[in-house]
Enzyme design. Structure first.
Site, PDB file in Angstrom:
ATOM      1  N   HIS A   1       0.830  -1.209   0.000  1.00  0.00           N
ATOM      2  CA  HIS A   1       0.000   0.000   0.000  1.00  0.00           C
ATOM      3  C   HIS A   1       0.867   1.262   0.000  1.00  0.00           C
ATOM      4  O   HIS A   1       0.384   2.322   0.370  1.00  0.00           O
ATOM      5  CB  HIS A   1      -0.893   0.019   1.254  1.00  0.00           C
ATOM      6  CG  HIS A   1      -1.891  -1.102   1.277  1.00  0.00           C
ATOM      7  ND1 HIS A   1      -2.102  -1.891   2.370  1.00  0.00           N
ATOM      8  CD2 HIS A   1      -2.727  -1.569   0.329  1.00  0.00           C
ATOM      9  CE1 HIS A   1      -3.041  -2.792   2.110  1.00  0.00           C
ATOM     10  NE2 HIS A   1      -3.434  -2.626   0.867  1.00  0.00           N
ATOM     11  N   HIS A   2       2.134   1.134  -0.394  1.00  0.00           N
ATOM     12  CA  HIS A   2       2.984   2.336  -0.336  1.00  0.00           C
ATOM     13  C   HIS A   2       2.516   3.393  -1.318  1.00  0.00           C
ATOM     14  O   HIS A   2       2.806   4.566  -1.171  1.00  0.00           O
ATOM     15  CB  HIS A   2       4.461   1.987  -0.583  1.00  0.00           C
ATOM     16  CG  HIS A   2       4.767   1.658  -2.009  1.00  0.00           C
ATOM     17  ND1 HIS A   2       4.327   0.502  -2.614  1.00  0.00           N
ATOM     18  CD2 HIS A   2       5.446   2.345  -2.967  1.00  0.00           C
ATOM     19  CE1 HIS A   2       4.733   0.489  -3.868  1.00  0.00           C
ATOM     20  NE2 HIS A   2       5.413   1.594  -4.104  1.00  0.00           N
TER      21      HIS A   2
ATOM     22  N   LYS B   1      -2.687  -2.511  -7.705  1.00  0.00           N
ATOM     23  CA  LYS B   1      -2.976  -2.858  -9.098  1.00  0.00           C
ATOM     24  C   LYS B   1      -2.471  -4.254  -9.418  1.00  0.00           C
ATOM     25  O   LYS B   1      -1.386  -4.641  -8.997  1.00  0.00           O
ATOM     26  CB  LYS B   1      -2.250  -1.832 -10.000  1.00  0.00           C
ATOM     27  CG  LYS B   1      -2.625  -1.899 -11.444  1.00  0.00           C
ATOM     28  CD  LYS B   1      -3.878  -1.110 -11.728  1.00  0.00           C
ATOM     29  CE  LYS B   1      -4.396  -1.354 -13.137  1.00  0.00           C
ATOM     30  NZ  LYS B   1      -5.122  -2.653 -13.230  1.00  0.00           N
TER      31      LYS B   1
ATOM     32  N   LYS C   1       7.107  -4.562 -10.217  1.00  0.00           N
ATOM     33  CA  LYS C   1       6.863  -4.226 -11.629  1.00  0.00           C
ATOM     34  C   LYS C   1       6.420  -2.765 -11.782  1.00  0.00           C
ATOM     35  O   LYS C   1       6.953  -2.021 -12.590  1.00  0.00           O
ATOM     36  CB  LYS C   1       5.758  -5.169 -12.134  1.00  0.00           C
ATOM     37  CG  LYS C   1       5.528  -5.166 -13.614  1.00  0.00           C
ATOM     38  CD  LYS C   1       4.364  -6.074 -14.000  1.00  0.00           C
ATOM     39  CE  LYS C   1       4.569  -7.517 -13.632  1.00  0.00           C
ATOM     40  NZ  LYS C   1       3.599  -8.422 -14.286  1.00  0.00           N
TER      41      LYS C   1
ATOM     42  N   LYS D   1      -2.899  -8.812  -6.685  1.00  0.00           N
ATOM     43  CA  LYS D   1      -3.262  -9.860  -7.649  1.00  0.00           C
ATOM     44  C   LYS D   1      -4.486 -10.583  -7.136  1.00  0.00           C
ATOM     45  O   LYS D   1      -4.711 -10.641  -5.923  1.00  0.00           O
ATOM     46  CB  LYS D   1      -2.115 -10.863  -7.787  1.00  0.00           C
ATOM     47  CG  LYS D   1      -2.145 -11.613  -9.093  1.00  0.00           C
ATOM     48  CD  LYS D   1      -1.599 -10.754 -10.198  1.00  0.00           C
ATOM     49  CE  LYS D   1      -1.399 -11.472 -11.477  1.00  0.00           C
ATOM     50  NZ  LYS D   1      -0.448 -10.742 -12.322  1.00  0.00           N
TER      51      LYS D   1
ATOM     52  N   SER E   1      -2.432  -0.158 -18.622  1.00  0.00           N
ATOM     53  CA  SER E   1      -3.538  -0.088 -17.656  1.00  0.00           C
ATOM     54  C   SER E   1      -3.519   1.266 -16.940  1.00  0.00           C
ATOM     55  O   SER E   1      -4.572   1.853 -16.667  1.00  0.00           O
ATOM     56  CB  SER E   1      -3.399  -1.186 -16.595  1.00  0.00           C
ATOM     57  OG  SER E   1      -3.927  -2.392 -17.071  1.00  0.00           O
TER      58      SER E   1
HETATM   59  N1  GLU Z   1      -1.953  -9.137 -15.330  1.00  0.00           N
HETATM   60  C1  GLU Z   1      -0.996  -8.238 -15.888  1.00  0.00           C
HETATM   61  C2  GLU Z   1       0.343  -8.379 -15.172  1.00  0.00           C
HETATM   62  O1  GLU Z   1       0.638  -9.393 -14.612  1.00  0.00           O
HETATM   63  C3  GLU Z   1      -1.514  -6.814 -15.977  1.00  0.00           C
HETATM   64  C4  GLU Z   1      -1.850  -6.151 -14.673  1.00  0.00           C
HETATM   65  C5  GLU Z   1      -2.563  -4.809 -14.820  1.00  0.00           C
HETATM   66  O2  GLU Z   1      -2.746  -4.329 -15.927  1.00  0.00           O
HETATM   67  O3  GLU Z   1      -2.932  -4.280 -13.758  1.00  0.00           O
HETATM   68  O4  GLU Z   1       1.167  -7.524 -15.227  1.00  0.00           O
END
Ligand code: GLU
Length: 469
Positions: free
Chosen positions: A63-64, A69, A93, A105, A361
């Site tokens: 939550h930083h 996402k 990422k 996730k 995204s």
């Molecule tokens: N599922 C993709 C990933 O592993 C996209 C995640 C996204 O767009 O939030 O990076």
């Protein structure tokens, strides 16, 4: 599980290896590594004349920065450890590509092929309402997206469920990305991960000094490429590589792989699989009965773009590719990494290479919050500017450009142009950040260097958040 450690423990191992090259105290490192919230749910859905209890997860790793996402996958392999590992990778990422989100996730433990679209819609909508109930979704809270086994259709069900449970929320569409363009999606999101993989590998291959070390020339054209997985990610990666002149010597799917030294025509392979139900038996190609053997083909670039842990200590010694581009999340176990690094193989890590999806995204989320399509305000203005510059130029040189050149110069940006150029810039810039870290941090492979970059960014954010006294 791979070896004696789980997927999440594998991510932690890579983190620990990199953390020694950072300046953060133990507590901060522990906080970065930890999964902040793990929500496991079980809910009933009536399938035919029976009630099925569905197992599902949403993990918010960090939550930083908010929102969190990350995608949602539908697979029978979904389990808490896997979702935790994938959520952690999302944190790193997003940090790598400067997308201002925490990692998350989700997963539903189902085989989507076993359900009708109507049943999938029921499961998806119920999952979305479970997330709403616990405040685990929203444009400023947590924003899911597609992943393995899901796509634009599922995202539009989630957006619609959220919007109907949050009447009047003007940012409701920003609660999920990867939506169809007609439902608030952004042009270019579908191919974004595959295109990002292409831009990333192209940048790696463009550095002459690094290519000299592995005996390859620069440039994508003529490179022999093997791709595992022809889903959304693998298919688009294959498409962009072959459009740039690479030779697709091998392709793999569940049922097996195919090989041709001369190169495989991607669209013909896809059409063949559609009509026969299998990649095998493609005219002019050699069949590889055991799909995993395809990874061991002689090639320059190998792109595993399916699932995690496909390259392990067992098969790593037989991998011949000089460059491995991780299209999937976690396709190499840490033990495989050690073997490949010792061989001098360049492993381009997942947390950088497949970040094109989350990057676009982010653009989609910005579009949803700004309630305007990219290019809407400036396209005509740019075209008028370009036309007047062109006119002055033609007057100056006393010559008219031909129609095709005129069109090219005058063109103002559409949404797709801006999305592609934003993605290209992100992938190029982030690669050089990682490479710089490789040269200066003490890390001796790209994954460790990438972790160092991420840990530095997330660590600073945690320090600035202040710790409760
Ligand atoms: N599922 C993709 C990933 O592993 C996209 C995640 C996204 O767009 O939030 O990076």
């Amino acid at each position: 599980m791979s070896g004696t450690y789980s997927f999440f423990q594998g991510v932690e191992r890579n983190f620990d290896k990199a953390s020694v090259y950072t300046r953060f105290e133990k507590g901060i490192l522990e906080q970065i590594k930890a999964c902040n919230s793990v929500y496991r749910m079980k809910f009933p859905v009536r399938i035919g004349d029976q009630v099925e209890v569905i197992e599902a997860y949403r993990v918010q790793h960090s939550h930083h920065k908010l929102p969190c996402k990350g995608g949602i996958r539908y697979s029978m392999d979904v389990n808490q450890d896997e979702v935790m590992a994938l959520a952690a990778l999302m944190t790193y990422k997003c940090a790598i590509v400067n997308v201002p989100f925490g990692g998350a996730k989700g997963g539903i433990k189902i085989d989507p092929k076993r359900y009708t679209p109507f049943e999938l819609e029921k499961i998806t909508r119920r999952y979305a309402s479970e997330l709403v109930k616990k405040n685990f979704i929203g444009a400023g809270i947590d924003v899911p997206a597609p992943d393995y086994g899901t796509g634009a259709r599922e995202m539009s069900w989630i957006a619609d469920t959220f919007a109907s449970l949050n009447p009047g929320d003007i940012n409701a569409l920003g609660c999920v990305t990867g939506k169809p363009v007609s439902q608030g999606g952004v042009t270019g999101r579908t191919e974004a991960t595959g295109l990002g993989i292409f831009y990333g590998v192209r940048e790696v291959v463009n550095v002459a000094e690094d290519m000299d070390k592995i005996g390859l020339s620069t440039g994508i054209a003529g490179k022999r490429v093997v791709i595992q997985g022809l889903g959304n990610v693998g298919y688009h990666a294959a498409k962009f590589f072959s459009e740039a002149g690479a030779i697709l010597v091998g392709l793999a799917e569940f049922e097996g792989g195919i090989f041709s030294e001369k190169g495989l025509n991607l669209e013909d392979v896809v059409a063949h699989r559609k009509t026969t139900g299998s990649i095998l038996g493609f005219p002019g190609a050699t069949d590889i009965r055991n799909s995993l053997d395809t990874l061991e083909l002689d090639c320059d670039i190998l792109i595993p773009a399916a699932l995690e842990a496909v390259i392990t200590a067992e098969n790593a010694p037989r991998i011949k590719a000089k460059i491995i581009g991780e299209g999937a999340n976690g396709p190499l176990t840490p033990d495989a990494d050690i073997i490949l690094n010792a061989k001098g193989t360049i492993v381009v890590p997942d947390m950088y290479l497949n970040a094109g999806g989350v990057t676009v995204s982010y653009f989609e989320w910005l579009k949803n919050l700004s309630h305007v399509r990219f290019g809407r305000l400036d396209k005509r203005f740019s075209e008028n500017q370009n036309a007047s510059i062109l006119q002055s130029f033609e007057t100056m040189i006393g010559k008219k450009m031909d129609e095709a050149e005129r069109k090219q110069i005058m063109h103002g940006p559409d949404e797709i142009d801006l999305v592609y150029s934003g993605l290209e810039d992100t992938m190029i810039g982030s690669y050089h950040e990682i490479r710089e870290s490789l040269l200066t941090s003490g890390a001796d492979d790209l994954r460790t260097a990438a972790f160092v970059v991420s840990i530095n960014k997330v660590g600073v954010a945690y320090e600035q958040l202040g710790i409760f006294p």
